[in-house]
Design a protein around this motif. Structure first.
Motif, PDB file in Angstrom:
ATOM      1  N   ARG A 283      11.983 -21.032 -25.024  1.00 16.59           N
ATOM      2  CA  ARG A 283      10.784 -21.852 -25.094  1.00 16.59           C
ATOM      3  C   ARG A 283      11.022 -23.164 -24.336  1.00 16.59           C
TER       4      ARG A 283
ATOM      5  N   ILE B  93      12.252  -8.560 -31.623  1.00 15.81           N
ATOM      6  CA  ILE B  93      11.258  -9.326 -30.882  1.00 15.81           C
ATOM      7  C   ILE B  93       9.871  -8.692 -31.041  1.00 15.81           C
TER       8      ILE B  93
ATOM      9  N   ARG C  69       2.247 -16.716 -24.059  1.00 15.33           N
ATOM     10  CA  ARG C  69       2.708 -18.054 -24.425  1.00 15.33           C
ATOM     11  C   ARG C  69       3.054 -18.812 -23.134  1.00 15.33           C
TER      12      ARG C  69
ATOM     13  N   MET D 271       6.876 -20.247 -22.428  1.00 16.08           N
ATOM     14  CA  MET D 271       8.038 -19.364 -22.554  1.00 16.08           C
ATOM     15  C   MET D 271       8.587 -18.992 -21.176  1.00 16.08           C
TER      16      MET D 271
ATOM     17  N   TYR E 204       9.318  -8.136 -24.603  1.00 16.86           N
ATOM     18  CA  TYR E 204       8.950  -9.454 -24.096  1.00 16.86           C
ATOM     19  C   TYR E 204       7.455  -9.547 -23.792  1.00 16.86           C
TER      20      TYR E 204
ATOM     21  N   PRO F 283       6.591 -14.481 -33.429  1.00 17.05           N
ATOM     22  CA  PRO F 283       6.804 -15.092 -32.112  1.00 17.05           C
ATOM     23  C   PRO F 283       7.123 -16.576 -32.175  1.00 17.05           C
TER      24      PRO F 283
ATOM     25  N   ARG G 267       5.094  -8.922 -25.603  1.00 21.30           N
ATOM     26  CA  ARG G 267       4.389  -9.456 -26.768  1.00 21.30           C
ATOM     27  C   ARG G 267       4.246 -10.977 -26.694  1.00 21.30           C
ATOM     28  N   LEU G 268       5.113 -11.622 -25.925  1.00 25.29           N
ATOM     29  CA  LEU G 268       5.105 -13.081 -25.840  1.00 25.29           C
ATOM     30  C   LEU G 268       4.557 -13.585 -24.511  1.00 25.29           C
ATOM     31  N   ARG G 269       4.045 -12.710 -23.695  1.00 19.52           N
ATOM     32  CA  ARG G 269       3.664 -13.096 -22.337  1.00 19.52           C
ATOM     33  C   ARG G 269       2.504 -14.089 -22.300  1.00 19.52           C
TER      34      ARG G 269
END
Length: 261
Positions: free
Chosen positions: A252, A173, A200, A203, A194, A178, A196-198
């Motif tokens: 997602r 991840i 988005r 998500m 996680y 992403p 790294r995707l905050r």
């Protein structure tokens, strides 16, 4: 012949043992514990001993312990470090078997979750047999995984219609694209990947720490709203007892269809 059982004991809930696991425990002569360094090792060993005290019935059994080798986590050669760790771990297991089992006896490893999901013991035994150990046989008794426990606790299905299910690691991840994260179950995340995707907004995360144990913590919701709370919870659990076993689903959010549903 020496027969080895790899017994999945679930993610930490004594009630999650299967009947097959209990039957396996009750035909074992010697149990092997691989002890890891760290503040949490005593509680991990204690849980295994509690399982034996409850389920081994009146059968006489022995316990033999060995030190689990540490992997070089600072090495730039990740694959090489894993292979070196696996070779050293295989030797520890061979020494335990040779030093503590007689011919005709059954030994067992009590393994977290399921022996086939991110546990190397099965491969260690395959390596021993490939090296010419024709005096060893083994069988695998599956267990309830942390993935199953997590989705049950959050009351969500593992799959969504028409989508793949990806079981991956925090390392993937952290370094992967992403945009490819749609429905991913993430394990072995020691780095809060996680985060790294905050950013988005589409998500969601379904997170669980020490699922099934008295220390269980569950957090779910939009990732951008829950990421900080999850990170603080992980830090608090580690500070309190030295370790945490956590797993989460990154999912997602689907756009509404043309009908607006």
């Amino acid at each position: 012949m020496k027969h080895i059982l790899l017994i999945g004991i679930g993610p930490g809930d004594p009630d999650a043992l299967t009947l097959a696991a209990i039957k396996g425990i009750r035909r074992t002569d010697v149990f092997f514990f691989l002890e890891k360094e760290g503040d949490g090792k005593d509680s991990l060993i204690r849980f295994r001993r509690e399982i034996l005290a409850e389920h081994a019935a009146d059968r006489a059994y022995r316990v033999a312990a060995g030190a689990s080798p540490k992997r070089d986590r600072a090495s730039a050669d990740y694959q090489g470090a894993v292979e070196d760790w696996r070779r050293r771990r295989t030797q520890v297991i061979a020494d335990l078997i040779d030093g503590n089992m007689a011919d005709g006896e059954t030994g067992a490893f009590l393994l977290w979750g399921d022996p086939a999901l991110y546990d190397g013991t099965m491969q260690n035994l395959h390596d021993l047999i490939a090296e010419g150990r024709d005096d060893i046989t083994f069988e695998v008794i599956p267990g309830i995984t942390c993935v199953q426990a997590l989705t049950a606790k959050h009351r969500i299905p593992l799959n969504r219609v028409g989508e793949e299910i990806v079981i991956t690691t925090g390392r993937q991840i952290e370094t992967g694209d992403p945009a490819t994260v749609t429905n991913s179950i993430v394990m072995l995340d020691s780095r809060d990947a996680y985060m790294r995707l905050r950013d988005r907004p589409d998500m969601d995360i379904f997170w669980g720490g020490d699922v099934g144990s008295p220390d269980e913590v569950l957090i779910a919701g939009p990732l951008d709203e829950t990421a900080d709370r999850i990170s603080e919870t992980i830090k608090a659990q580690r500070a309190r007892k030295g370790w945490i076993m956590d797993t989460y689903v990154l999912r997602r959010r689907r756009a509404p269809d043309a009908s607006g549903s």
